[in-house]
Scaffold this active site. Structure first.
Site, PDB file in Angstrom:
ATOM      1  N   HIS A  66      55.797 -72.320   8.581  1.00 52.18           N
ATOM      2  CA  HIS A  66      57.129 -71.209   8.256  1.00 52.18           C
ATOM      3  C   HIS A  66      56.315 -70.037   8.319  1.00 52.18           C
ATOM      4  CE1 HIS A  66      60.820 -70.018   7.263  1.00 52.18           C
ATOM      5  NE2 HIS A  66      60.516 -69.798   5.967  1.00 52.18           N
ATOM      6  N   HIS A  78      61.910 -63.413   5.301  1.00 56.97           N
ATOM      7  CA  HIS A  78      61.987 -64.747   6.295  1.00 56.97           C
ATOM      8  C   HIS A  78      63.189 -65.169   6.691  1.00 56.97           C
ATOM      9  CE1 HIS A  78      62.519 -68.078   3.160  1.00 56.97           C
ATOM     10  NE2 HIS A  78      62.840 -66.982   2.593  1.00 56.97           N
ATOM     11  N   CYS A 167      61.962 -68.620  12.811  1.00 60.36           N
ATOM     12  CA  CYS A 167      60.974 -67.716  11.843  1.00 60.36           C
ATOM     13  C   CYS A 167      59.839 -67.219  12.613  1.00 60.36           C
ATOM     14  CB  CYS A 167      60.704 -68.575  10.732  1.00 60.36           C
ATOM     15  SG  CYS A 167      59.564 -70.009  11.035  1.00 60.36           S
TER      16      CYS A 167
END
Length: 236
Positions: A66, A78, A167
């Site tokens: 991530h 994010h 992301c």
């Protein structure tokens, strides 16, 4: 038969090495339980790295990585799948911790949000890597302040795609000016390897025959049994 088993094992091993998916966030109850466990059994973790506004943060998960952009004051922007911004404009509700249900429905509906969370919530107990992608990307990174401003401009609801707008695309666009995802590239290479392997044709034929035996001759079983192996054969 031994070749087929070998083929399946090879592909499963390859798939287990890829980090392909977006961040999974625990439900509030799970998070509270984990917090209580950490308080009862504190773990000695190293100090957080020295961060600057605009740094690209990377958090390894079990099967994915991530990404986020550090905004300063322990805040991180994010991109994460979330259905709630489509259903309500209540910012207090939207800013609450994203549950697994919200995340999964967001993925299915291709809805996401660029949101700001605390550094602790973003990391969720994992080790934080800083600007590691700078060594892997050809494009020169923008000045850190420009990176942070680009991320802040995108805060809010945004279309989502697991392969084309996740992301990693968000952070690479903010920091390097071009959206890209190495995780997506790995996944596509994995699919290519399956298509190139002619054992895939044998596997799909056997599965098709099994479906015909179990459910009988019907368009829903016969057509896939013919078309899928044929397509794999021609593509390979």
């Amino acid at each position: 038969m031994l070749q087929l088993l070998t083929f399946l094992v090879e592909k499963l091993c390859l798939l287990s090495r890829f980090r392909l998916f977006e961040s999974s966030w625990a439900d509030a109850e799970d998070r509270d339980r984990d917090q209580e466990d950490r308080e009862r059994h504190p773990q000695h973790r190293g100090p957080l790295p020295l961060l600057r506004r605009g740094d690209l943060l990377e958090v390894p998960r079990t099967i994915f990585t991530h990404y986020g952009i550090y905004l300063g004051e322990s805040k991180v922007a994010h991109l994460i799948p979330d259905i709630l911004p489509v259903l309500t404009s209540d910012q207090k509700l939207i800013s609450s911790v994203i549950s697994n249900k919200r995340l999964i429905v967001g993925c299915m509906c291709k809805c996401a949000t660029v949101r700001v969370d605390t550094l602790e919530d973003f990391a969720y107990g994992s080790k934080i890597l800083v600007n590691r992608m700078d060594k892997m990307v050809k494009n020169q990174a923008f000045p850190n302040e420009d990176v942070a401003k680009r991320a802040e401009k995108l805060i809010g609801a945004i279309p989502y795609s697991l392969l084309w707008n996740n992301c990693e695309h968000f952070v690479t666009y903010c920091r390097y000016g071009a959206a890209a995802s190495r995780q997506t590239e790995k996944f596509c290479e994995f699919l290519k390897s399956i298509i190139r392997d002619q054992r895939s044709v044998i596997v799909t034929v056997l599965l098709g025959v099994i479906s015909i035996v179990c459910y009988g001759m019907a368009p829903s079983t016969t057509l896939p049994t013919i078309l899928i192996p044929f397509t794999l054969w021609m593509a390979g």
